[in-house]
Enzyme design. Structure first.
Site, PDB file in Angstrom:
ATOM      1  N   ASP A   1      -7.944  -9.768   2.383  1.00  0.00           N
ATOM      2  CA  ASP A   1      -8.627  -9.101   3.267  1.00  0.00           C
ATOM      3  C   ASP A   1      -9.999  -9.436   3.465  1.00  0.00           C
ATOM      4  O   ASP A   1     -10.684  -8.879   4.367  1.00  0.00           O
ATOM      5  CB  ASP A   1      -8.730  -7.716   2.569  1.00  0.00           C
TER       6      ASP A   1
ATOM      7  N   SER B   1     -11.341  -3.068   3.912  1.00  0.00           N
ATOM      8  CA  SER B   1     -10.026  -2.410   3.856  1.00  0.00           C
ATOM      9  C   SER B   1      -9.834  -1.661   5.324  1.00  0.00           C
ATOM     10  O   SER B   1     -10.739  -1.345   6.013  1.00  0.00           O
ATOM     11  CB  SER B   1     -10.096  -1.488   2.694  1.00  0.00           C
TER      12      SER B   1
ATOM     13  N   THR C   1       0.861  -1.271   0.145  1.00  0.00           N
ATOM     14  CA  THR C   1       0.162   0.052   0.069  1.00  0.00           C
ATOM     15  C   THR C   1       0.987   1.232   0.236  1.00  0.00           C
ATOM     16  O   THR C   1       1.869   1.317   0.530  1.00  0.00           O
ATOM     17  CB  THR C   1      -0.884   0.050   1.230  1.00  0.00           C
TER      18      THR C   1
ATOM     19  N   ASN D   1      -2.076  -4.859  -1.715  1.00  0.00           N
ATOM     20  CA  ASN D   1      -2.168  -5.627  -0.387  1.00  0.00           C
ATOM     21  C   ASN D   1      -0.636  -5.957   0.282  1.00  0.00           C
ATOM     22  O   ASN D   1      -0.153  -5.173   0.793  1.00  0.00           O
ATOM     23  CB  ASN D   1      -3.273  -6.739  -0.518  1.00  0.00           C
TER      24      ASN D   1
HETATM   25  O1  DON Z   1      -6.855  -2.521   2.300  1.00  0.00           O
HETATM   26  C1  DON Z   1      -6.393  -2.877   3.447  1.00  0.00           C
HETATM   27  O2  DON Z   1      -6.242  -2.531   4.107  1.00  0.00           O
HETATM   28  C2  DON Z   1      -4.654  -3.692   2.924  1.00  0.00           C
HETATM   29  N1  DON Z   1      -5.034  -4.343   1.863  1.00  0.00           N
HETATM   30  C3  DON Z   1      -3.792  -2.636   3.137  1.00  0.00           C
HETATM   31  C4  DON Z   1      -2.414  -3.275   3.185  1.00  0.00           C
HETATM   32  C5  DON Z   1      -1.129  -2.612   3.350  1.00  0.00           C
HETATM   33  O3  DON Z   1      -1.439  -1.377   3.675  1.00  0.00           O
HETATM   34  C6  DON Z   1      -0.124  -3.048   3.434  1.00  0.00           C
HETATM   35  N2  DON Z   1       1.089  -2.015   3.626  1.00  0.00           N
HETATM   36  N3  DON Z   1       2.014  -2.156   3.939  1.00  0.00           N
END
Ligand code: DON
Length: 566
Positions: A418, A447, A376, A396
């Site tokens: 998720d 998310s 992310t 993700n």
């Molecule tokens: O949407 C979400 O909450 C996760 N897929 C976010 C993943 C994420 O932030 C990974 N980062 N370091």
């Protein structure tokens, strides 16, 4: 135990990270007209060039989104999804663009369970079956068409040049690629493109992506339909079929990005706009702010054990509610108004012992229905008119599913993780979900991404967001508290050490080297179970000085981000 995916995510975020703490970076970058803050310098530059050429914040944000897909492949993407919050300064209109990935039509509730009902290791995180229908091309082009001013081909041009001509890899990016070799080498196309079949990219190595440049050119010419119905769609569907993936050409054709109403709240005279479901970010953020509004945090002090205790207790309660109630609101009823109401927060606050930690397992979720009425990466942009964009998007896990669709250079997400593979069983981020987040065809996984815009006295004040799975929501929370309650400069607010609690597991995570032993001892004495982590979040923030209107850009010093203004 830290799952491999979470371990990777933490590793990538921690590469080259200086120790968090006060004074880790210089003052914020100051500019009179426009400001872009993103995770990678060339992507930031691409956005600033668009602003200088007369583009608005949305034009610049979309250019940054496409550029990061080239220059920051662990998280920047075409094969993932995300959320964009836009505020138009003249009208004050604020909208949320949901381009979250979607479960394919063939997905079932028990997709990642074996015959005995056990969750199969890695099934929802690695490889073709972990991939959800991407939303990024649809989301970025929708934002541009509705709220931008420039042509798609002008906006994508910087990304095409970066992919076609190549970039010199920074230490951060080369280490990040090498760090993901275990995942990427499982898929020949990913191994060839990102690892040079084991002849790894070194710092300063030239990274050219001709296949990705080709796809970007096609999208520039024909729009997102090239990705969802055209030759790219054909390539995705063929690779899926050949490798046991679920996504079909129909799934791609049916994908839509959606314009939604942001979640709103208030906190000590500020107005908060953030992301609604299918993100939990906005609701959880507003719930925590509402709970904390009842305490004189300024008096208690930043970093004091009493403040940290209360923050952790607010986090536990919001995450317990998240686990129970949140899911894609197009599929399940989410009691959003209750969860974000001040009265509900007062009830939740009343369960907090000011001195002792509550046991997460005793805590459970509340009854918001009683108050119901009716890897992310994040980047922030403000233009000369004061229009603002907060965008968080993701694959993700770091480098997503590890799959690159042959011939396209496009890395695909593993966003299916998720969802809840089985109620009560934690996902890669240790998060537990209820039925509200069960898998269903066409549904979007829950998310934690929290792109957020704050106004004060009706004027744009802050634009922020972060990666980090569940830590995202708490990272945004703390950056806001640091500015609003503790009167820090925006750079100090971003630099300051962070904590994280997500209800289960019952651990209070502290950034290593961020807190005095005295404070840690005091938190232990209150009953908190302490865990340390190298680094939490990567919060790229802009604050507009209420008096002068000057844009203050603060890149997070934990990674390789950059703020540039003009
Ligand atoms: O949407 C979400 O909450 C996760 N897929 C976010 C993943 C994420 O932030 C990974 N980062 N370091």
């Amino acid at each position: 135990m830290i799952s491999p995916l979470r371990g990777l995510c933490i590793l990538a975020l921690a590469v080259a990270a200086p120790p968090p703490g006060f004074g880790a970076s210089k003052s914020p970058v100051r500019a009179r007209q426009g400001m872009v803050v993103s995770a990678e310098v060339r992507a930031t530059q691409a956005g600033v060039e668009i602003l200088k050429n007369g583009g608005n914040a949305v034009d610049a944000a979309v250019a940054v989104g496409f550029a990061l897909a080239v220059t920051h492949p662990s998280a920047g993407n075409l094969g993932g999804g995300g959320f964009m919050l836009i505020r138009l300064n003249k009208s004050g209109e604020t909208v949320a663009i949901d381009y979250r990935e979607m479960a394919p039509g063939g997905a079932t509730r028990t997709l990642y369970q074996d015959r005995e009902g056990n969750v199969v290791r890695d099934a929802s995180t690695v490889g073709y079956r972990a991939i959800a229908v991407p939303g990024t091309p649809a989301g970025l082009t929708l934002a541009l068409a509705k709220y931008g001013t420039m042509k798609l081909r002008e906006i994508i041009a910087p990304a095409i040049a970066l992919a076609r001509d190549g970039i010199e890899l920074s230490r951060f990016e080369s280490e990040s690629l090498k760090g993901a070799r275990k995942l990427l080498e499982r898929f020949p196309e990913s191994g060839r493109i990102f690892l040079r079949d084991g002849d790894y990219y070194a710092e300063g190595g030239k990274f050219v992506q001709p296949e990705l440049a080709g796809c970007l050119e096609l999208i520039a010419r024909n729009g997102a339909r090239e990705f969802y119905e055209g030759s790219i769609a054909q390539q995705i569907a063929a690779a899926m079929k050949a490798n046991g993936g679920l996504i079909t050409i129909e799934d791609l054709k049916n994908y839509r990005a959606v314009v939604r109403k942001p979640v709103e709240g208030t906190y000590r005279g500020c107005h908060i706009y953030s992301m609604p479901p299918p993100s939990s970010g906005g609701i959880a953020l507003v719930e925590m702010l509402n709970i904390l509004e009842g305490y004189p945090l300024t008096r208690y002090g930043q970093g004091a054990s009493r403040t940290l205790h209360l923050m952790a207790e607010a986090m536990k309660r919001a995450f317990a509610d998240r686990a129970e109630y949140l899911g894609d609101a197009d599929f399940v009823r989410v009691p959003a108004a209750g969860l974000t109401s001040k009265k509900y927060a007062a009830e939740r606050r009343a369960t907090i012992d000011p001195f002792l930690a509550s046991n997460a397992s005793d805590l459970g979720h509340g009854r918001p229905d009683l108050y119901e009425s009716g890897q992310t990466t994040h980047f922030s942009v403000v233009d000369r008119e004061g229009n603002a964009v907060a965008n968080t998007y993701t694959l993700n896990g770091v480098y997503g599913s590890g799959v690159t669709i042959p011939g396209t250079g496009i890395l695909m997400n593993n966003e299916m993780d998720d969802f809840s593979a089985k109620p009560g069983i934690p996902n890669a981020y240790g998060l537990i979900h209820s039925d509200a987040n069960a898998i269903a065809p066409g549904k979007r996984p829950l998310s934690a991404m929290t792109p957020t815009i704050v106004t004060r006295d009706g004027k744009l004040f802050m634009v922020l967001g972060s990666p980090g799975g569940p830590t995202i929501i708490n990272t945004v929370l703390q950056t806001l508290l640091n500015v609003i309650d503790f009167k820090m400069t925006v750079q100090q607010a971003v630099d300051a050490p962070r904590i994280h609690h997500q209800w289960t597991p019952d651990r209070l995570v502290l950034e290593t080297r961020g807190f005095a032993q005295d404070v840690i001892d005091a938190l232990r004495a209150r009953g908190h179970r302490i865990e340390e982590r190298d680094s939490i979040g990567d919060c790229h923030t802009i604050l507009v000085d209420p008096d002068s209107g000057i844009r203050l850009g603060a890149a997070d010093p934990r990674n390789d981000g950059r703020a540039i203004g003009y």
